[in-house]
Design a protein around this motif. Structure first.
Motif, PDB file in Angstrom:
ATOM      1  N   THR A 120       0.820  -1.206   0.000  1.00 15.32           N
ATOM      2  CA  THR A 120       0.000   0.000   0.000  1.00 15.32           C
ATOM      3  C   THR A 120       0.854   1.255   0.000  1.00 15.32           C
ATOM      4  O   THR A 120       2.018   1.233   0.425  1.00 15.32           O
ATOM      5  N   ASN A 121       0.261   2.338  -0.464  1.00 14.42           N
ATOM      6  CA  ASN A 121       0.877   3.662  -0.351  1.00 14.42           C
ATOM      7  C   ASN A 121       0.148   4.510   0.681  1.00 14.42           C
ATOM      8  O   ASN A 121       0.458   5.690   0.848  1.00 14.42           O
ATOM      9  N   SER A 122      -0.821   3.916   1.379  1.00 12.64           N
ATOM     10  CA  SER A 122      -1.641   4.641   2.350  1.00 12.64           C
ATOM     11  C   SER A 122      -1.149   4.407   3.769  1.00 12.64           C
ATOM     12  O   SER A 122      -1.043   3.260   4.217  1.00 12.64           O
ATOM     13  N   LEU A 123      -0.904   5.483   4.503  1.00 10.50           N
ATOM     14  CA  LEU A 123      -0.498   5.331   5.895  1.00 10.50           C
ATOM     15  C   LEU A 123      -1.671   4.899   6.768  1.00 10.50           C
ATOM     16  O   LEU A 123      -1.476   4.238   7.793  1.00 10.50           O
ATOM     17  N   LEU A 124      -2.892   5.236   6.376  1.00  5.39           N
ATOM     18  CA  LEU A 124      -4.064   4.787   7.127  1.00  5.39           C
ATOM     19  C   LEU A 124      -4.274   3.284   6.946  1.00  5.39           C
ATOM     20  O   LEU A 124      -4.616   2.572   7.897  1.00  5.39           O
TER      21      LEU A 124
END
Length: 255
Positions: A120-124
């Protein structure tokens, strides 16, 4: 309470097209001053437009609201889509999740499908994945964008391109003439890279996206192996999609 009320205001405006400020005050049982304060903040985010006492949905083809704000929008529909999509992922898979808020909810549901490797590229999304002992987390790297709480740019897209996943689960901001779009080119680029790097691509699209426009093309709906939507999508839209060769699954409502 304030954040929940503002999310509901946006939902009402998107559902009805327009609503008066007096109606909003009566609906939520708060003062006109409070409603004006809510609307000022929502307008600054590009979510609504105020004109002569009437609130309308913003033509949001050029911008996207902050990620944590979007998490509270259309949550029942997104949770239904997330649960349905997660069940489609075989145990032991390598799965790519983008920086969408539906992707965050999908990451929570994927805990039932472990073991998994999640890229993923999402920190969430990363927050959700690292809380599960059965998931291996791979972050793309890239330039941090605070509004998205995600890593974007050439490094993120390049990392994705260097990998080979079993499936990617991505969402979009709007759909026009059977083609998916996002307001930002750098976000669209990562979504495209995930689709190219995965054996299967699944689009996570709640019913509100069929009424929105955005600027940068991601892919035609027919490029996805499956489109998962919620029960709020009208029968007419579903029929039109299927007639156009799109494989659509409607996620059951969740309590």
């Amino acid at each position: 309470m304030t954040a929940r009320r503002r999310n509901r205001i946006v939902d009402l405006v998107q559902r009805d097209g327009s609503v008066s400020i007096e109606e909003l005050g009566a609906t939520f049982g708060v003062s006109t001053v409070t409603i004006y304060r809510d609307l000022a903040d929502l307008e600054s985010l590009g979510m609504i437009v105020r004109q002569r006492g009437v609130v309308t949905a913003a033509g949001s083809n050029l911008q996207e609201a902050p990620a944590r704000f979007r998490l509270g929008q259309n949550e029942p529909a997104k949770r239904a889509i997330a649960r349905h999509a997660a069940a489609m992922v075989p145990r032991g898979s390598a799965v790519m999740l983008d920086d969408s808020t539906t992707g965050v909810l999908t990451a929570r549901e994927l805990r039932e499908q472990t073991p998994l490797t999640v890229v993923t590229n999402s920190l969430l999304v990363a927050e959700e994945v690292r809380a599960s002992a059965g998931m291996r987390l791979v972050l793309t790297g890239g330039e941090y964008e605070a509004w998205a709480e995600a890593l974007l740019g050439p490094i993120a897209a390049g990392t994705v391109a260097s990998l080979a996943a079993d499936v990617c689960l991505v969402s979009v901001s709007g759909i026009t003439d059977g083609v998916t779009y996002h307001p930002y080119a750098e976000v669209a680029a990562v979504k495209k890279a995930m689709m190219r790097a995965s054996a299967r691509s699944v689009a996570l699209i709640d019913h509100t996206k069929f009424r929105r426009r955005a600027l940068h093309e991601v892919a035609p709906l027919t490029a996805f192996d499956t489109v998962v939507t919620d029960s709020g999508t009208s029968p007419e839209v579903l029929e039109r999609l299927r007639e156009g060769g799109v494989s659509v699954e409607v996620a059951p409502d969740v309590g």
